[in-house]
Motif scaffolding. Structure first.
Motif, short mmCIF file in Angstrom:
data_model
loop_
_atom_site.label_atom_id
_atom_site.label_comp_id
_atom_site.label_asym_id
_atom_site.label_seq_id
_atom_site.Cartn_x
_atom_site.Cartn_y
_atom_site.Cartn_z
N ASP A 2 -1.35 -9.63 -2.75
CA ASP A 2 -1.71 -9.34 -1.37
C ASP A 2 -2.41 -8.00 -1.21
O ASP A 2 -3.07 -7.77 -0.23
CB ASP A 2 -0.46 -9.35 -0.49
CG ASP A 2 0.14 -10.74 -0.39
OD1 ASP A 2 -0.62 -11.72 -0.54
OD2 ASP A 2 1.34 -10.85 -0.18
N SER A 5 -0.41 -3.12 2.16
CA SER A 5 -0.25 -3.48 3.57
C SER A 5 -0.58 -2.27 4.45
O SER A 5 -0.69 -1.14 3.97
CB SER A 5 1.17 -3.94 3.85
OG SER A 5 2.06 -2.84 3.83
N TRP A 7 1.34 -0.86 6.59
CA TRP A 7 2.48 0.06 6.64
C TRP A 7 2.51 0.97 5.42
O TRP A 7 2.85 2.15 5.52
CB TRP A 7 3.79 -0.70 6.79
CG TRP A 7 3.84 -1.38 8.12
CD1 TRP A 7 3.77 -2.72 8.36
CD2 TRP A 7 3.93 -0.75 9.40
NE1 TRP A 7 3.81 -2.96 9.71
CE2 TRP A 7 3.91 -1.76 10.38
CE3 TRP A 7 4.02 0.56 9.82
CZ2 TRP A 7 3.98 -1.51 11.74
CZ3 TRP A 7 4.09 0.83 11.17
CH2 TRP A 7 4.07 -0.19 12.11
#
Length: 70
Positions: A2, A5, A7
């Motif tokens: 992925d 992110s 965050w």
């Protein structure tokens, strides 16, 4: 995979701003010179580690010891 992110990116930016940015600001400041720059960088690094040690000994270690006794 992925990737990173939003965050994680925010945390990295905050860590950079809190811990690394003051060192660079001191090193490239035109108001401070020579020994003043060295002392500012040293105190930034030293006091950051003091904060880590305080958290470890006052919070983390105490919690670990309390949990192991029960």
């Amino acid at each position: 995979m992925d990737g990173i992110s939003i965050w994680q990116l925010i945390i990295i930016v905050i860590m950079f701003a809190v811990f690394i940015l003051p060192v660079f600001m001191a090193l490239f400041s035109k108001k401070a010179s020579g020994g003043n720059k060295v002392m500012w960088v040293a105190s930034s690094v030293f006091f950051a580690w003091l904060g880590y040690l305080a958290v470890y000994f006052l919070v983390i270690r105490k919690t670990t010891l309390d949990n192991s006794v029960e």
